[in-house]
Motif scaffolding. Structure first.
Motif, PDB file in Angstrom:
ATOM      1  N   GLU A  57     -13.867 -59.361  -9.181  1.00 43.71           N
ATOM      2  CA  GLU A  57     -13.400 -59.871 -10.472  1.00 43.71           C
ATOM      3  C   GLU A  57     -11.911 -59.574 -10.641  1.00 43.71           C
ATOM      4  O   GLU A  57     -11.155 -60.402 -11.142  1.00 43.71           O
ATOM      5  CB  GLU A  57     -14.195 -59.241 -11.610  1.00 43.71           C
ATOM      6  CG  GLU A  57     -15.620 -59.726 -11.694  1.00 43.71           C
ATOM      7  CD  GLU A  57     -16.461 -58.933 -12.677  1.00 43.71           C
ATOM      8  OE1 GLU A  57     -15.914 -58.057 -13.382  1.00 43.71           O
ATOM      9  OE2 GLU A  57     -17.671 -59.190 -12.741  1.00 43.71           O
ATOM     10  N   TYR A  58     -11.490 -58.405 -10.204  1.00 43.79           N
ATOM     11  CA  TYR A  58     -10.080 -58.031 -10.304  1.00 43.79           C
ATOM     12  C   TYR A  58      -9.231 -58.946  -9.421  1.00 43.79           C
ATOM     13  O   TYR A  58      -8.156 -59.375  -9.819  1.00 43.79           O
ATOM     14  CB  TYR A  58      -9.917 -56.567  -9.889  1.00 43.79           C
ATOM     15  CG  TYR A  58      -8.491 -56.107  -9.860  1.00 43.79           C
ATOM     16  CD1 TYR A  58      -7.799 -55.852 -11.045  1.00 43.79           C
ATOM     17  CD2 TYR A  58      -7.817 -55.935  -8.666  1.00 43.79           C
ATOM     18  CE1 TYR A  58      -6.484 -55.437 -11.032  1.00 43.79           C
ATOM     19  CE2 TYR A  58      -6.499 -55.514  -8.644  1.00 43.79           C
ATOM     20  CZ  TYR A  58      -5.844 -55.265  -9.825  1.00 43.79           C
ATOM     21  OH  TYR A  58      -4.539 -54.863  -9.809  1.00 43.79           O
ATOM     22  N   MET A  59      -9.731 -59.267  -8.228  1.00 39.19           N
ATOM     23  CA  MET A  59      -8.968 -60.089  -7.293  1.00 39.19           C
ATOM     24  C   MET A  59      -8.855 -61.538  -7.766  1.00 39.19           C
ATOM     25  O   MET A  59      -7.940 -62.247  -7.373  1.00 39.19           O
ATOM     26  CB  MET A  59      -9.617 -60.056  -5.904  1.00 39.19           C
ATOM     27  CG  MET A  59      -9.626 -58.670  -5.275  1.00 39.19           C
ATOM     28  SD  MET A  59      -7.987 -57.999  -5.016  1.00 39.19           S
ATOM     29  CE  MET A  59      -7.434 -58.976  -3.657  1.00 39.19           C
ATOM     30  N   GLU A  60      -9.765 -61.993  -8.620  1.00 46.25           N
ATOM     31  CA  GLU A  60      -9.736 -63.362  -9.103  1.00 46.25           C
ATOM     32  C   GLU A  60      -8.822 -63.560 -10.304  1.00 46.25           C
ATOM     33  O   GLU A  60      -8.601 -64.676 -10.742  1.00 46.25           O
ATOM     34  CB  GLU A  60     -11.147 -63.823  -9.461  1.00 46.25           C
ATOM     35  CG  GLU A  60     -12.016 -64.051  -8.250  1.00 46.25           C
ATOM     36  CD  GLU A  60     -13.398 -64.545  -8.619  1.00 46.25           C
ATOM     37  OE1 GLU A  60     -13.647 -64.804  -9.813  1.00 46.25           O
ATOM     38  OE2 GLU A  60     -14.222 -64.665  -7.713  1.00 46.25           O
ATOM     39  N   ARG A  61      -8.276 -62.479 -10.824  1.00 45.31           N
ATOM     40  CA  ARG A  61      -7.396 -62.602 -12.002  1.00 45.31           C
ATOM     41  C   ARG A  61      -6.183 -63.440 -11.673  1.00 45.31           C
ATOM     42  O   ARG A  61      -5.593 -63.319 -10.605  1.00 45.31           O
ATOM     43  CB  ARG A  61      -6.926 -61.216 -12.458  1.00 45.31           C
ATOM     44  CG  ARG A  61      -8.001 -60.414 -13.131  1.00 45.31           C
ATOM     45  CD  ARG A  61      -7.464 -59.144 -13.678  1.00 45.31           C
ATOM     46  NE  ARG A  61      -6.465 -59.419 -14.703  1.00 45.31           N
ATOM     47  CZ  ARG A  61      -5.863 -58.487 -15.403  1.00 45.31           C
ATOM     48  NH1 ARG A  61      -6.142 -57.227 -15.181  1.00 45.31           N
ATOM     49  NH2 ARG A  61      -4.983 -58.790 -16.321  1.00 45.31           N
ATOM     50  N   ASP A  63      -3.859 -63.947 -14.406  1.00 48.41           N
ATOM     51  CA  ASP A  63      -2.820 -63.551 -15.359  1.00 48.41           C
ATOM     52  C   ASP A  63      -2.194 -62.227 -14.907  1.00 48.41           C
ATOM     53  O   ASP A  63      -2.772 -61.475 -14.142  1.00 48.41           O
ATOM     54  CB  ASP A  63      -3.389 -63.414 -16.762  1.00 48.41           C
ATOM     55  CG  ASP A  63      -4.534 -62.417 -16.840  1.00 48.41           C
ATOM     56  OD1 ASP A  63      -5.304 -62.333 -15.868  1.00 48.41           O
ATOM     57  OD2 ASP A  63      -4.659 -61.729 -17.862  1.00 48.41           O
ATOM     58  N   CYS A  64      -1.002 -61.987 -15.361  1.00 49.09           N
ATOM     59  CA  CYS A  64      -0.265 -60.790 -14.965  1.00 49.09           C
ATOM     60  C   CYS A  64      -0.625 -59.629 -15.899  1.00 49.09           C
ATOM     61  O   CYS A  64      -0.597 -59.770 -17.121  1.00 49.09           O
ATOM     62  CB  CYS A  64       1.231 -61.066 -15.031  1.00 49.09           C
ATOM     63  SG  CYS A  64       2.227 -59.675 -14.494  1.00 49.09           S
ATOM     64  N   ASP A  65      -0.942 -58.491 -15.315  1.00 49.75           N
ATOM     65  CA  ASP A  65      -1.210 -57.279 -16.093  1.00 49.75           C
ATOM     66  C   ASP A  65       0.128 -56.559 -16.265  1.00 49.75           C
ATOM     67  O   ASP A  65       0.557 -55.780 -15.419  1.00 49.75           O
ATOM     68  CB  ASP A  65      -2.222 -56.410 -15.367  1.00 49.75           C
ATOM     69  CG  ASP A  65      -2.653 -55.206 -16.182  1.00 49.75           C
ATOM     70  OD1 ASP A  65      -2.010 -54.904 -17.201  1.00 49.75           O
ATOM     71  OD2 ASP A  65      -3.650 -54.572 -15.793  1.00 49.75           O
ATOM     72  N   LEU A  66       0.826 -56.842 -17.362  1.00 48.90           N
ATOM     73  CA  LEU A  66       2.171 -56.310 -17.574  1.00 48.90           C
ATOM     74  C   LEU A  66       2.184 -54.789 -17.670  1.00 48.90           C
ATOM     75  O   LEU A  66       3.120 -54.155 -17.171  1.00 48.90           O
ATOM     76  CB  LEU A  66       2.796 -56.928 -18.828  1.00 48.90           C
ATOM     77  CG  LEU A  66       3.118 -58.416 -18.726  1.00 48.90           C
ATOM     78  CD1 LEU A  66       3.635 -58.929 -20.059  1.00 48.90           C
ATOM     79  CD2 LEU A  66       4.126 -58.678 -17.628  1.00 48.90           C
ATOM     80  N   ASP A  67       1.170 -54.212 -18.294  1.00 50.73           N
ATOM     81  CA  ASP A  67       1.120 -52.748 -18.407  1.00 50.73           C
ATOM     82  C   ASP A  67       1.056 -52.107 -17.030  1.00 50.73           C
ATOM     83  O   ASP A  67       1.774 -51.135 -16.743  1.00 50.73           O
ATOM     84  CB  ASP A  67      -0.078 -52.304 -19.250  1.00 50.73           C
ATOM     85  CG  ASP A  67       0.062 -52.730 -20.706  1.00 50.73           C
ATOM     86  OD1 ASP A  67       1.218 -52.859 -21.179  1.00 50.73           O
ATOM     87  OD2 ASP A  67      -0.975 -52.905 -21.359  1.00 50.73           O
ATOM     88  N   MET A  68       0.208 -52.652 -16.152  1.00 54.31           N
ATOM     89  CA  MET A  68       0.095 -52.095 -14.807  1.00 54.31           C
ATOM     90  C   MET A  68       1.383 -52.316 -14.023  1.00 54.31           C
ATOM     91  O   MET A  68       1.825 -51.443 -13.278  1.00 54.31           O
ATOM     92  CB  MET A  68      -1.087 -52.696 -14.068  1.00 54.31           C
ATOM     93  CG  MET A  68      -1.301 -52.080 -12.692  1.00 54.31           C
ATOM     94  SD  MET A  68      -2.787 -52.668 -11.900  1.00 54.31           S
ATOM     95  CE  MET A  68      -3.983 -51.561 -12.649  1.00 54.31           C
ATOM     96  N   LEU A  69       2.012 -53.459 -14.200  1.00 55.12           N
ATOM     97  CA  LEU A  69       3.270 -53.759 -13.521  1.00 55.12           C
ATOM     98  C   LEU A  69       4.360 -52.783 -13.956  1.00 55.12           C
ATOM     99  O   LEU A  69       5.095 -52.253 -13.116  1.00 55.12           O
ATOM    100  CB  LEU A  69       3.692 -55.209 -13.788  1.00 55.12           C
ATOM    101  CG  LEU A  69       4.962 -55.690 -13.122  1.00 55.12           C
ATOM    102  CD1 LEU A  69       4.859 -55.580 -11.602  1.00 55.12           C
ATOM    103  CD2 LEU A  69       5.291 -57.099 -13.537  1.00 55.12           C
ATOM    104  N   MET A  70       4.452 -52.535 -15.246  1.00 59.60           N
ATOM    105  CA  MET A  70       5.468 -51.597 -15.751  1.00 59.60           C
ATOM    106  C   MET A  70       5.182 -50.182 -15.224  1.00 59.60           C
ATOM    107  O   MET A  70       6.114 -49.462 -14.855  1.00 59.60           O
ATOM    108  CB  MET A  70       5.479 -51.608 -17.283  1.00 59.60           C
ATOM    109  CG  MET A  70       5.923 -52.942 -17.870  1.00 59.60           C
ATOM    110  SD  MET A  70       7.566 -53.443 -17.335  1.00 59.60           S
ATOM    111  CE  MET A  70       8.574 -52.297 -18.242  1.00 59.60           C
ATOM    112  N   GLU A  71       3.905 -49.801 -15.198  1.00 55.95           N
ATOM    113  CA  GLU A  71       3.539 -48.482 -14.675  1.00 55.95           C
ATOM    114  C   GLU A  71       3.898 -48.373 -13.196  1.00 55.95           C
ATOM    115  O   GLU A  71       4.436 -47.362 -12.750  1.00 55.95           O
ATOM    116  CB  GLU A  71       2.042 -48.272 -14.875  1.00 55.95           C
ATOM    117  CG  GLU A  71       1.562 -46.910 -14.468  1.00 55.95           C
ATOM    118  CD  GLU A  71       0.065 -46.752 -14.713  1.00 55.95           C
ATOM    119  OE1 GLU A  71      -0.611 -46.255 -13.798  1.00 55.95           O
ATOM    120  OE2 GLU A  71      -0.406 -47.150 -15.803  1.00 55.95           O
TER     121      GLU A  71
END
Length: 77
Positions: A57-61, A63-71
């Motif tokens: 499910e995570y691999m099919e996303r 959209d961008c997870d901005l919080d994870m990207l910033m982290e």
């Protein structure tokens, strides 16, 4: 028929509550859908399977997870 195919037909037959012959006579698209659903149900019954489903499910996303990207970017600095 090879063993893998027989196992897949059995999974579909069990999932749809059909005989093996009826499962084999399903249209290709319905057979594929039933096989997918049966496989997912099988994975949900084990801890490892649940982890694989979560990962898929995570691999099919898309959209961008901005919080994870910033982290991630903060960790690099």
């Amino acid at each position: 028929m090879d063993r893998e195919l027989i196992e897949e037909v059995k999974m579909v037959a069990d999932y749809c509550n059909l005989s093996l012959v009826d499962a084999l006579n399903l249209p290709c698209d319905l057979f594929a859908l039933a096989l997918k659903k049966a496989f997912i149900l099988k994975l949900r019954h084990s801890k490892e399977g649940q982890e694989l489903l979560k990962l898929s499910e995570y691999m099919e996303r898309t959209d961008c997870d901005l919080d994870m990207l910033m982290e991630f970017c903060d960790d690099k600095e």
